[in-house]
Design a protein around this motif. Structure first.
Motif, PDB file in Angstrom:
ATOM      1  N   LEU A  87       0.945  -1.148  -0.093  1.00 10.07           N
ATOM      2  CA  LEU A  87       0.013  -0.059   0.027  1.00 10.07           C
ATOM      3  C   LEU A  87       0.883   1.270   0.050  1.00 10.07           C
ATOM      4  CD1 LEU A  87      -3.028  -0.415   2.498  1.00 10.07           C
ATOM      5  CD2 LEU A  87      -2.651  -1.125   0.323  1.00 10.07           C
ATOM      6  N   LEU A  88       0.490   2.230  -0.674  1.00  9.12           N
ATOM      7  CA  LEU A  88       1.113   3.710  -0.907  1.00  9.12           C
ATOM      8  C   LEU A  88       0.193   4.579  -0.630  1.00  9.12           C
ATOM      9  CD1 LEU A  88       3.100   2.975  -3.929  1.00  9.12           C
ATOM     10  CD2 LEU A  88       4.138   2.998  -1.730  1.00  9.12           C
ATOM     11  N   PRO A  89       0.505   5.643   0.313  1.00  9.85           N
ATOM     12  CA  PRO A  89      -0.545   6.744   0.790  1.00  9.85           C
ATOM     13  C   PRO A  89      -1.094   7.614  -0.692  1.00  9.85           C
ATOM     14  CG  PRO A  89       1.675   7.128   1.987  1.00  9.85           C
ATOM     15  CD  PRO A  89       1.562   5.811   0.873  1.00  9.85           C
ATOM     16  N   ALA A  90      -2.250   7.580  -0.819  1.00  6.62           N
ATOM     17  CA  ALA A  90      -2.757   8.236  -1.887  1.00  6.62           C
ATOM     18  C   ALA A  90      -2.979   9.631  -1.837  1.00  6.62           C
ATOM     19  CB  ALA A  90      -4.078   7.354  -2.375  1.00  6.62           C
ATOM     20  N   GLY A  91      -3.084  10.231  -0.609  1.00  3.78           N
ATOM     21  CA  GLY A  91      -3.306  11.679  -0.587  1.00  3.78           C
ATOM     22  C   GLY A  91      -4.485  12.155  -0.752  1.00  3.78           C
ATOM     23  N   HIS A  92      -5.591  11.267  -0.858  1.00  3.57           N
ATOM     24  CA  HIS A  92      -7.083  11.801  -1.456  1.00  3.57           C
ATOM     25  C   HIS A  92      -7.776  12.001   0.167  1.00  3.57           C
ATOM     26  CE1 HIS A  92     -11.003  11.881  -3.239  1.00  3.57           C
ATOM     27  NE2 HIS A  92     -11.371  10.568  -2.710  1.00  3.57           N
ATOM     28  N   ILE A  93      -7.916  11.316   1.019  1.00  2.63           N
ATOM     29  CA  ILE A  93      -8.627  11.631   2.075  1.00  2.63           C
ATOM     30  C   ILE A  93      -7.758  10.581   3.130  1.00  2.63           C
ATOM     31  CG2 ILE A  93     -10.693  11.927   1.404  1.00  2.63           C
ATOM     32  CD1 ILE A  93     -11.504   9.301   2.539  1.00  2.63           C
ATOM     33  N   GLY A 114      -6.572   4.393  -7.350  1.00  2.00           N
ATOM     34  CA  GLY A 114      -7.689   4.797  -6.744  1.00  2.00           C
ATOM     35  C   GLY A 114      -8.084   6.168  -6.647  1.00  2.00           C
ATOM     36  N   ASP A 115      -8.899   7.037  -5.833  1.00  2.00           N
ATOM     37  CA  ASP A 115      -8.900   8.413  -5.879  1.00  2.00           C
ATOM     38  C   ASP A 115      -7.642   8.835  -5.315  1.00  2.00           C
ATOM     39  OD1 ASP A 115     -11.346   7.917  -6.933  1.00  2.00           O
ATOM     40  OD2 ASP A 115     -12.657   8.862  -5.205  1.00  2.00           O
ATOM     41  N   TYR A 116      -6.982   9.860  -5.781  1.00  5.05           N
ATOM     42  CA  TYR A 116      -5.632  10.538  -5.196  1.00  5.05           C
ATOM     43  C   TYR A 116      -5.513  12.103  -5.552  1.00  5.05           C
ATOM     44  CZ  TYR A 116      -3.253  10.681  -9.598  1.00  5.05           C
ATOM     45  OH  TYR A 116      -2.549  10.939 -10.807  1.00  5.05           O
ATOM     46  N   ILE A 136      -3.238   1.785 -13.408  1.00  5.29           N
ATOM     47  CA  ILE A 136      -4.512   2.037 -13.474  1.00  5.29           C
ATOM     48  C   ILE A 136      -4.719   3.286 -12.766  1.00  5.29           C
ATOM     49  CG2 ILE A 136      -6.879   1.139 -13.183  1.00  5.29           C
ATOM     50  CD1 ILE A 136      -5.622  -1.520 -12.960  1.00  5.29           C
ATOM     51  N   MET A 137      -5.360   4.193 -13.368  1.00  8.31           N
ATOM     52  CA  MET A 137      -5.472   5.509 -12.772  1.00  8.31           C
ATOM     53  C   MET A 137      -6.772   6.223 -12.845  1.00  8.31           C
ATOM     54  SD  MET A 137      -2.804   7.904 -15.069  1.00  8.31           S
ATOM     55  CE  MET A 137      -3.106   9.412 -13.881  1.00  8.31           C
ATOM     56  N   GLU A 138      -7.302   7.062 -11.741  1.00  7.01           N
ATOM     57  CA  GLU A 138      -8.386   7.623 -11.952  1.00  7.01           C
ATOM     58  C   GLU A 138      -7.958   8.907 -12.934  1.00  7.01           C
ATOM     59  OE1 GLU A 138      -9.481  11.024 -10.233  1.00  7.01           O
ATOM     60  OE2 GLU A 138      -8.443  11.006  -8.505  1.00  7.01           O
ATOM     61  N   HIS A 279      -9.078  15.602  -5.699  1.00  2.36           N
ATOM     62  CA  HIS A 279      -8.538  14.779  -6.770  1.00  2.36           C
ATOM     63  C   HIS A 279      -7.325  15.398  -7.253  1.00  2.36           C
ATOM     64  CE1 HIS A 279     -11.882  11.854  -7.035  1.00  2.36           C
ATOM     65  NE2 HIS A 279     -12.429  12.692  -6.556  1.00  2.36           N
ATOM     66  N   ALA A 280      -6.484  14.726  -7.989  1.00  2.23           N
ATOM     67  CA  ALA A 280      -5.435  15.153  -8.898  1.00  2.23           C
ATOM     68  C   ALA A 280      -6.108  16.003  -9.998  1.00  2.23           C
ATOM     69  CB  ALA A 280      -4.719  14.039  -9.285  1.00  2.23           C
ATOM     70  N   ASP A 281      -5.440  17.192 -10.265  1.00  2.00           N
ATOM     71  CA  ASP A 281      -5.663  17.931 -11.280  1.00  2.00           C
ATOM     72  C   ASP A 281      -4.896  17.647 -12.301  1.00  2.00           C
ATOM     73  OD1 ASP A 281      -3.085  19.299 -10.849  1.00  2.00           O
ATOM     74  OD2 ASP A 281      -3.733  21.252 -10.941  1.00  2.00           O
TER      75      ASP A 281
END
Ligand SMILES: [Zn+2]
Length: 499
Positions: A87-93, A114-116, A136-138, A279-281
């Protein structure tokens, strides 16, 4: 090179070799849940997730021990059935995680975002990326128009809105999701020192995650009778609730990345709207792909088709995972991988001094250094076949076509491009929206036209501009442009359109 890990999308994202679903919306056998937003949470026989996500699923969604919950630690490698999971931190929530898989048999890797977001939030860990063969990215905000201003700047605007509303004797109501956005705003308000009241759903969620967060301001449960003098925090779904309507002096502000869409303030029916997102811009999405350096990208959520086309233009193999995509397939067959301008060979530009000029323009656009730009242009001027063309090259390079305007608006160019290529209106709009740049749009459209390039000089183009000025009708102008574009390569033509 090891074969890529297979990715399918029967009803959700599924990795058949591992028999693992990624954030499915329905209960399944074995799944990874990236974070605790309700649209990602479902009951599975076996669930991989982070510790915080597991706790939130239990406390907030009442998931007990029906299924097996396997908590994976952040950053540590865990072996499982011939795979290495990390697992890696996604920074989303708070608690949101990306999943990195390695197939032990041959070392093939995959990263699911995932969402990030890459920006550092106030209430979530900073995102960490790792190289993977498959990504695989959002791409919720996969269009160039979604370039968010710095978070500090947006937060300052939100605080100013709250401050001014309070000073006017009003009640500021900030609208943001109960998990993530709400805590982000709370953390920001902590600095400003305003008393805060929150909606019940935000109250419950914040109490669940409070031990994991830093400094929070004093906040209390919403009470209409005592609301004056407070900043209110409500979920977007309650923005027009009776409770809010009863407070006649309130002013509402929505916090969402969609704020950057034209007309967003009217669509959300709020007094103000600020581009604060979890979310990422667009620039972050590009940065992600460049950093992960994948051999193949699968896109989910949002502008997947447009972003896939964009990535291919940058030399990545990219596909939308969620829906079959006709347009992408035709673009793909027309040109398997579209490389950036700098990597194009002379064949891509055609012959003649105009083609030379266009190639030089593309090259100066690619290099950042001013000195290098000057060098490229000097090289072009030296190589021109006739001295008469020097003033033309200089004039065109400054973006001028002459002293009087050409009267060739974008709609006229669009008509010429559509008539010349096999692209229909809908496809054209899709391409155009994905590029937000007239030159690049023209390049993609021209790639699908049957072109027969012939040598073209700067003087030829200057003569075309004279003809366009003298032309009596729009129809005549369309024909003139069409004819010229047909005898240029797509790359050179795109620079004529830019001009
Ligand atoms: Zn989410």
């Amino acid at each position: 090179m090891s074969p890529l890990i297979e990715v399918t999308h029967p009803r959700g994202i599924y990795l058949p070799e591992a028999d693992l679903w990624l954030d499915p919306h329905f209960g399944g056998k074995r799944a990874f849940i990236s974070h605790a937003h309700s649209d990602h949470v479902a009951r599975h026989e076996m669930t991989f997730c982070s510790e915080v996500t597991r706790d939130l699923m239990k406390t907030r969604y009442g998931y007990k021990s029906e299924g097996e919950m396997r908590v994976l630690p952040m950053r540590e490698v865990v072996e499982w059935e011939g795979w290495e999971l990390r697992l890696l931190p996604a920074g989303h929530i708070i608690g949101s995680a990306m999943l990195h898989l390695t197939r032990k048999a041959d070392g093939a890797t995959l990263l699911y975002t995932g969402d990030y977001k890459l920006r550092q939030g106030l209430s979530s860990e900073r995102c960490e990326l790792l190289h993977a063969d498959t990504l695989i990215m959002e791409c919720t905000f996969g269009l160039p128009q979604f370039t968010f201003p710095p978070t500090a700047q947006v937060v300052a605007q939100v605080l100013k809105f709250a401050q001014e509303t309070l000073e006017d004797g009003g009640i500021p109501v900030l609208l943001g999701y109960s998990l993530g956005k709400a805590q982000e705003i709370l953390c920001a308000l902590a600095e400003a020192g305003h008393p805060v009241m929150v909606h019940k759903s935000i109250w419950d969620m914040t109490r669940a995650v409070a031990p994991l967060l830093g400094k929070l301001p004093d906040y209390r449960l919403f009470d209409a009778a005592l609301a004056a003098g407070h900043v209110l925090l409500f979920p977007p779904s309650n923005g027009r609730s009776i409770a809010i309507k009863k407070l006649k002096v309130c002013r509402t502000a929505m916090l969402t990345g969609w704020a950057l869409q034209p007309g967003a303030r009217f669509r959300y029916q709020v007094d103000e709207i600020f581009p604060l997102s979890d979310h990422a811009d667009y620039p972050e999405l590009i940065e992600t792909v460049e950093e992960v350096k994948p051999r193949r990208v699968w896109l989910v959520h949002g502008s997947t088709r447009e972003f896939a086309a964009d990535l291919r233009l940058r030399g990545f193999e990219a596909w939308t995972l969620e829906k079959a995509d006709q347009l992408e397939l035709t673009l793909q067959s027309a040109s398997p991988v579209v490389r950036p301008a700098l990597e194009k060979s002379a064949d891509d530009w055609g012959e003649g001094s105009f083609a030379q000029w266009a190639a030089a323009c593309a090259q100066t656009a690619e290099v950042a250094s001013r000195l290098k730009k000057v060098e490229v242009l000097a090289g072009l001027l030296k190589s021109l076949p006739s001295e008469d063309e020097l003033p033309l090259a200089a004039r065109f390079s400054s973006g001028s076509t002459g002293d009087t305007p050409l009267n060739t608006g974008w709609s006229l160019l669009k008509r010429a491009l559509i008539e010349l290529s096999a692209v229909n209106e809908v496809e054209y709009r899709t391409i155009s929206r994905s590029q937000a740049d007239t030159g690049r749009t023209a390049f993609l459209v021209l790639q699908r036209a049957a072109l027969s390039p012939t040598p073209c000089s700067l003087s030829n183009v200057a003569a075309l501009f004279d003809q366009l000025r003298k032309a009596g009708s729009q129809m005549e102008r369309v024909t003139l442009i069409k004819t010229r574009l047909q005898h240029l390569t797509a790359a050179a033509g795109s620079w004529l359109v830019r001009l």
